[in-house]
Each structure stands twice: as structure tokens, then as C-alpha cells.
Write a protein that holds these residues in place. Structure first.
Motif, short mmCIF file in Angstrom:
data_model
loop_
_atom_site.label_atom_id
_atom_site.label_comp_id
_atom_site.label_asym_id
_atom_site.label_seq_id
_atom_site.Cartn_x
_atom_site.Cartn_y
_atom_site.Cartn_z
N ARG A 52 14.32 -9.93 -64.30
CA ARG A 52 13.09 -10.60 -64.75
C ARG A 52 12.13 -10.82 -63.60
NH1 ARG A 52 14.20 -12.44 -69.90
NH2 ARG A 52 16.42 -12.73 -70.31
N MET A 53 10.87 -10.79 -63.93
CA MET A 53 9.79 -11.02 -62.97
C MET A 53 9.07 -12.29 -63.36
SD MET A 53 9.31 -8.70 -60.81
CE MET A 53 10.32 -7.28 -60.59
N ARG A 54 8.76 -13.06 -62.36
CA ARG A 54 8.00 -14.29 -62.64
C ARG A 54 6.91 -14.39 -61.59
NH1 ARG A 54 9.16 -20.31 -61.84
NH2 ARG A 54 10.72 -19.70 -60.31
N GLU A 55 5.70 -14.62 -62.02
CA GLU A 55 4.63 -14.80 -61.04
C GLU A 55 4.68 -16.22 -60.50
OE1 GLU A 55 0.58 -14.33 -62.36
OE2 GLU A 55 -0.18 -14.51 -60.31
N MET A 56 4.66 -16.34 -59.16
CA MET A 56 4.67 -17.66 -58.53
C MET A 56 3.21 -18.10 -58.36
SD MET A 56 7.92 -17.85 -58.29
CE MET A 56 8.21 -19.31 -57.29
N THR A 57 2.69 -18.73 -59.40
CA THR A 57 1.27 -19.05 -59.40
C THR A 57 0.91 -20.13 -58.38
OG1 THR A 57 1.70 -20.50 -61.28
CG2 THR A 57 0.79 -18.32 -61.77
N ASP A 58 1.89 -20.93 -57.98
CA ASP A 58 1.64 -21.96 -56.96
C ASP A 58 2.08 -21.50 -55.57
OD1 ASP A 58 0.57 -23.75 -58.80
OD2 ASP A 58 2.55 -24.54 -59.32
N GLY A 59 2.42 -20.23 -55.45
CA GLY A 59 2.87 -19.71 -54.17
C GLY A 59 4.34 -20.02 -53.94
N VAL A 60 4.78 -19.77 -52.70
CA VAL A 60 6.19 -19.99 -52.35
C VAL A 60 6.25 -20.80 -51.05
CG1 VAL A 60 8.40 -18.90 -51.83
CG2 VAL A 60 6.81 -17.77 -53.38
N ALA A 61 7.01 -21.88 -51.07
CA ALA A 61 7.14 -22.73 -49.88
C ALA A 61 8.24 -22.21 -48.96
CB ALA A 61 7.45 -24.16 -50.31
N PHE A 62 8.04 -22.41 -47.67
CA PHE A 62 9.07 -22.09 -46.68
C PHE A 62 8.85 -23.02 -45.50
CE2 PHE A 62 6.47 -19.43 -43.73
CZ PHE A 62 5.33 -19.30 -44.52
N ASP A 63 9.75 -23.00 -44.53
CA ASP A 63 9.59 -23.90 -43.40
C ASP A 63 10.19 -23.29 -42.15
OD1 ASP A 63 12.46 -24.71 -43.13
OD2 ASP A 63 12.11 -25.52 -45.14
N LYS A 64 10.11 -24.05 -41.06
CA LYS A 64 10.51 -23.48 -39.77
C LYS A 64 12.00 -23.15 -39.70
CE LYS A 64 10.80 -27.96 -37.42
NZ LYS A 64 10.20 -28.78 -36.35
N ASN A 65 12.79 -23.80 -40.57
CA ASN A 65 14.22 -23.53 -40.56
C ASN A 65 14.64 -22.41 -41.51
OD1 ASN A 65 14.82 -25.63 -38.68
ND2 ASN A 65 14.49 -27.10 -40.33
N SER A 66 13.75 -22.10 -42.44
CA SER A 66 14.10 -21.04 -43.40
C SER A 66 12.90 -20.13 -43.64
CB SER A 66 14.57 -21.66 -44.72
OG SER A 66 13.65 -22.61 -45.19
N PRO A 67 12.89 -18.98 -42.94
CA PRO A 67 11.81 -18.01 -43.12
C PRO A 67 11.77 -17.52 -44.56
CG PRO A 67 13.19 -17.43 -41.22
CD PRO A 67 13.89 -18.54 -41.97
N LEU A 68 10.60 -17.08 -44.97
CA LEU A 68 10.44 -16.54 -46.32
C LEU A 68 10.69 -15.03 -46.28
CD1 LEU A 68 9.57 -16.65 -49.28
CD2 LEU A 68 7.19 -16.64 -48.51
N GLU A 69 11.69 -14.60 -47.01
CA GLU A 69 12.02 -13.16 -47.07
C GLU A 69 11.43 -12.58 -48.34
OE1 GLU A 69 13.70 -11.30 -44.95
OE2 GLU A 69 14.79 -12.69 -43.65
N LEU A 70 10.47 -11.70 -48.17
CA LEU A 70 9.96 -10.95 -49.32
C LEU A 70 10.73 -9.64 -49.32
CD1 LEU A 70 6.10 -11.49 -48.83
CD2 LEU A 70 7.67 -12.84 -50.23
N LYS A 71 11.57 -9.45 -50.33
CA LYS A 71 12.46 -8.27 -50.31
C LYS A 71 12.75 -7.80 -51.73
CE LYS A 71 16.44 -11.33 -50.08
NZ LYS A 71 17.50 -11.90 -49.24
N PRO A 72 13.13 -6.53 -51.85
CA PRO A 72 13.50 -6.01 -53.18
C PRO A 72 14.61 -6.87 -53.77
CG PRO A 72 13.28 -4.21 -51.62
CD PRO A 72 13.19 -5.49 -50.82
#
Ligand SMILES: [Cu+2]
Length: 174
Positions: free
Chosen positions: A81-101
Motif C-alpha cells: 500500500r501507498m500512503r501520501e504523507m501530507t504532513d511530511g515525515v519527522a526525523f531527528d539527529k538520532n534517527s536519519p530519515l531513510e527514503l528507500k524502496p
């Protein structure tokens, strides 16, 4: 003497300001999946780090796509399933945001042209801090082959998960 103290404190405050300016987001390993000519959408992936306690990826844009969306891909009951994150995606200095397949990713929709393997596409990442301050980062993303299995992911993102996703004409993003 008073003047000297003033200039020292001015200097210290400038150091403090430059420290704030140094707090930033870093995007590495940005890549776009190549498409076949008839394909009008593809995925974009990257690793995003921040020196902030809290940061949010709110928008991604590229001149090769008329529409961009931040998506989350999940598997439930064997269905992708695909879901659009209309409010964006949060991340922080301890957990990088991984955009991946197979996980969070950026969809480039209504492609204006076909991204060719090896070329570099300009992508702009927009961030919003906890205080609501926006900042943009211009990133060069390499176009990689359709068959790219990044980071040990065996399941090809491809268009399988997007096949049933209706792109509503006239829907405006950004
Ligand atoms: Cu998607």
C-alpha cells in the motif's frame, strides 16, 4: 575597557549565531529510479540527516516532475500500500530519515521527461523545524537503472504498488 567587553560579547554572540547556522540537514545517496519512456512516475530515494533535535521533511520537488509526493509504502495482508504523507515525515539527529524502496520514498509524478541512467537530476528538499522555520536544500540525485536493488532490498519498488493508485487530474500539490 567597557568598549572591549562590548566587542567581546558581540563576538561571542556572533559565534552563537554561526553555530545556529551550522545546524543543518544533510542528504546523501540521493537517487532516482530510471523509467521506460511510457512511464509517467518513478521513485526517488535518499538518506537525510539533521543536527536538529526535531526536523520534518515537508516537500520535495524536481524540475523533471510536475507533481511530487512523499509516500510511505507498507505491506499489510500481503498487499503493498501507498500512503501520501501530507504532513511530511519527522526525523531527528538520532534517527536519519531513510527514503528507500519499500519504505518512505518520494514519488515523482507526471514526469516531464524520461530520466536516463547516469544523468543527474536536481531535487530540492524542503524542511521545517519545530519552530516552523523553513529551509531548502538543493541536491543532485543520480539516475540509476530500473532494476536497482538499493540497500539490500530484494523487492523491487517498481510500479507494482502504484498500479492501483489513481492520480487525480487537476490535483495540485506543493
Ligand atoms: Cu509511492
Amino acid at each position: 575597557m567597557k568598549k572591549m567587553i562590548q566587542s567581546v560579547s558581540l563576538c561571542l554572540s556572533m559565534i552563537a549565531i554561526s553555530n545556529v547556522a551550522l545546524a543543518q540537514e544533510t542528504v546523501t545517496n540521493a537517487w532516482v529510479r530510471a523509467t521506460v519512456a511510457s512511464q509517467k512516475a518513478t521513485g526517488m530515494f535518499a538518506t537525510i540527516s539533521t543536527t536538529h533535535n526535531v526536523m520534518r521533511l515537508v516537500k520535495v520537488s524536481s524540475d523533471i516532475a510536475a507533481v511530487t509526493q512523499i509516500h510511505e509504502m507498507t505491506m499489510s495482508d500481503g498487499v503493498m500500500r501507498m500512503r501520501e504523507m501530507t504532513d511530511g515525515v519527522a526525523f531527528d539527529k538520532n534517527s536519519p530519515l531513510e527514503l528507500k524502496p519499500g519504505g518512505y520514498h518520494v514519488m515523482l509524478l507526471d514526469l516531464k521527461r524520461t530520466p536516463i541512467v547516469g544523468e543527474v537530476v536536481t531535487v530540492i528538499f524542503s524542511f521545517e523545524s519545530a519552530a516552523g522555520q523553513r529551509s531548502d536544500l538543493v541536491v543532485a540525485a543520480e539516475v540509476r537503472p530500473v532494476s536497482s536493488k538499493a540497500m539490500g532490498h530484494t523487492k523491487d519498488h517498481g510500479m507494482a504498488g502504484h498500479g492501483g493508485m489513481k492520480h487525480v487530474e487537476g490535483m495540485k500539490h506543493n
